[in-house]
Design a protein around this motif. Structure first.
Motif, PDB file in Angstrom:
ATOM      1  N   LYS A  36       2.164   1.808  -3.412  1.00  0.00           N
ATOM      2  CA  LYS A  36       1.248   2.240  -4.304  1.00  0.00           C
ATOM      3  C   LYS A  36       1.078   3.832  -4.058  1.00  0.00           C
ATOM      4  O   LYS A  36       0.963   4.451  -5.201  1.00  0.00           O
ATOM      5  CB  LYS A  36       0.151   1.426  -4.208  1.00  0.00           C
ATOM      6  CG  LYS A  36      -1.088   1.724  -5.079  1.00  0.00           C
ATOM      7  CD  LYS A  36      -2.447   1.107  -4.926  1.00  0.00           C
ATOM      8  CE  LYS A  36      -3.566   1.185  -5.731  1.00  0.00           C
ATOM      9  NZ  LYS A  36      -4.850   0.487  -5.692  1.00  0.00           N
ATOM     10  N   ALA A  37       0.756   4.101  -2.847  1.00  0.00           N
ATOM     11  CA  ALA A  37       0.767   5.429  -2.584  1.00  0.00           C
ATOM     12  C   ALA A  37       1.674   6.324  -2.938  1.00  0.00           C
ATOM     13  O   ALA A  37       1.515   7.365  -3.551  1.00  0.00           O
ATOM     14  CB  ALA A  37       0.335   5.546  -0.810  1.00  0.00           C
ATOM     15  N   LYS A  38       3.190   5.837  -2.848  1.00  0.00           N
ATOM     16  CA  LYS A  38       4.243   6.709  -3.452  1.00  0.00           C
ATOM     17  C   LYS A  38       4.230   6.770  -4.720  1.00  0.00           C
ATOM     18  O   LYS A  38       4.509   7.747  -5.426  1.00  0.00           O
ATOM     19  CB  LYS A  38       5.407   6.056  -2.749  1.00  0.00           C
ATOM     20  CG  LYS A  38       6.750   6.872  -3.317  1.00  0.00           C
ATOM     21  CD  LYS A  38       8.018   6.095  -2.531  1.00  0.00           C
ATOM     22  CE  LYS A  38       9.223   6.950  -3.285  1.00  0.00           C
ATOM     23  NZ  LYS A  38       9.446   7.332  -4.535  1.00  0.00           N
TER      24      LYS A  38
ATOM     25  N   GLU B 173       1.538   6.659  -6.626  1.00  0.00           N
ATOM     26  CA  GLU B 173       0.447   7.615  -6.971  1.00  0.00           C
ATOM     27  C   GLU B 173       0.977   8.979  -6.824  1.00  0.00           C
ATOM     28  O   GLU B 173       0.685   9.831  -7.570  1.00  0.00           O
ATOM     29  CB  GLU B 173      -0.751   7.513  -6.281  1.00  0.00           C
ATOM     30  CG  GLU B 173      -1.391   6.086  -6.519  1.00  0.00           C
ATOM     31  CD  GLU B 173      -2.775   5.938  -5.705  1.00  0.00           C
ATOM     32  OE1 GLU B 173      -2.768   6.466  -4.905  1.00  0.00           O
ATOM     33  OE2 GLU B 173      -3.378   4.742  -6.168  1.00  0.00           O
ATOM     34  N   ARG B 174       1.683   9.308  -5.989  1.00  0.00           N
ATOM     35  CA  ARG B 174       2.039  10.822  -5.523  1.00  0.00           C
ATOM     36  C   ARG B 174       3.201  11.301  -6.477  1.00  0.00           C
ATOM     37  O   ARG B 174       3.177  12.135  -6.967  1.00  0.00           O
ATOM     38  CB  ARG B 174       2.691  10.793  -4.115  1.00  0.00           C
ATOM     39  CG  ARG B 174       1.715  10.555  -3.083  1.00  0.00           C
ATOM     40  CD  ARG B 174       2.372  11.028  -1.600  1.00  0.00           C
ATOM     41  NE  ARG B 174       3.625  10.224  -1.294  1.00  0.00           N
ATOM     42  CZ  ARG B 174       3.493   9.202  -0.513  1.00  0.00           C
ATOM     43  NH1 ARG B 174       2.344   8.756  -0.235  1.00  0.00           N
ATOM     44  NH2 ARG B 174       4.615   8.420  -0.371  1.00  0.00           N
TER      45      ARG B 174
ATOM     46  N   ALA C   5       0.906  -1.114   0.036  1.00  0.00           N
ATOM     47  CA  ALA C   5      -0.005   0.021  -0.187  1.00  0.00           C
ATOM     48  C   ALA C   5       0.801   1.360   0.126  1.00  0.00           C
ATOM     49  O   ALA C   5       0.541   2.110  -0.755  1.00  0.00           O
ATOM     50  CB  ALA C   5      -0.943  -0.083   1.201  1.00  0.00           C
TER      51      ALA C   5
END
Length: 264
Positions: free
Chosen positions: A109-111, A113-114, A106
């Motif tokens: 994935k967040a990184k 997306e950022r 997660a």
């Protein structure tokens, strides 16, 4: 069964009538929690029968099948409990590992997306800074480039005029740095901007100036208001495109704007 031994010698005591010889063998007492509690022979303390010393009989403790089964069941229960505890600990460790793996995935994935959003934002900003706009929104060219008239000292128009009433917002056509902001003689109040591509743009006859020399500007940023200062017959915006900051280096401003994607 208890083990017995026949007494030897003349001191052997005769049996009492009706009394079994094996009656002096130690009895078996029931054991709770795997512990032998005592010897059943004590129950015969009231009897005045012969002692083991007199008879030669030996008392014995016997563990029956029931007690052995109880001990075995207890050991099996403890072993099962230990196995269950080990299995539970292993399952919890696996669950923690899986949770950590999911958390790491997660986070990745967040990184990602950022990073994608940052790249998109940078690209959008790059495009915006490289975008050109018209100096006055929704206007039109009222006087063409190189139009002939005695109104201009060179005999021809060195820029184009955009129709605008006094006080209309004037925008920088692209990104650049202000190199002149003030009175410009026949141009009245004027602004000259060195564009990021090395060309220059000029905005003349302004009623007010909203930027200063050295200031960075971006496409569409308001830099002043249109007016009728300098050599004019009425309010409008005089716009020039140049190869340098000097008068006489003008190029076709309409072609200049169109080459940068401005629909005028």
């Amino acid at each position: 069964m208890a083990f017995t031994r026949t007494a030897t010698g003349k001191h052997r005591r005769p049996r009492k009538p009706g009394l079994r010889t094996g009656a002096n063998i130690a009895g078996i007492t029931t054991v709770a929690s795997g512990v032998v509690a005592g010897i059943a022979g004590q129950a015969f303390a009231a009897d005045e029968g012969p002692s083991s010393h007199e008879t030669g009989l030996t008392q014995a403790i016997v563990i029956g099948d029931g007690i052995a089964d109880h001990i075995e069941a207890q050991a099996q229960s403890q072993e099962t409990a230990a196995e269950q505890a080990a299995a539970k600990a292993k399952a919890e460790a696996v669950a923690r590992q899986e949770a950590a793996r999911k958390a790491e995935a997660a986070a990745k994935k967040a990184k990602a997306e950022r990073d994608a959003k940052l790249r998109a934002a940078r690209e959008a900003e790059r495009k915006r800074l490289n975008t050109f706009v018209a100096p006055i929104s929704g206007s039109y060219v009222s006087t063409a480039y190189q139009a002939s008239s005695g109104l201009w000292s060179s005999g021809t128009h060195t820029g184009i005029d955009f129709h605008a009433s006094t006080g209309t917002s004037v925008h920088a056509v692209g990104s650049g740095e202000v190199v002149e902001a003030g009175w410009g003689g026949a141009y009245g109040n004027n602004i000259v901007i060195k564009m990021n591509d090395g060309t220059y743009t000029q905005y003349g006859h302004l009623s007010s100036i909203g930027v200063s020399v050295g200031q960075k500007v971006t496409p569409g940023q308001q830099i002043g208001l249109s007016g009728a200062t300098g050599n004019v017959t009425g309010p409008h915006l005089h716009f020039e495109a140049r190869t340098s900051a000097e008068y006489g280096s003008d190029i076709d401003p309409l072609a200049y704007l169109r080459s940068h994607g401005v629909n005028v």
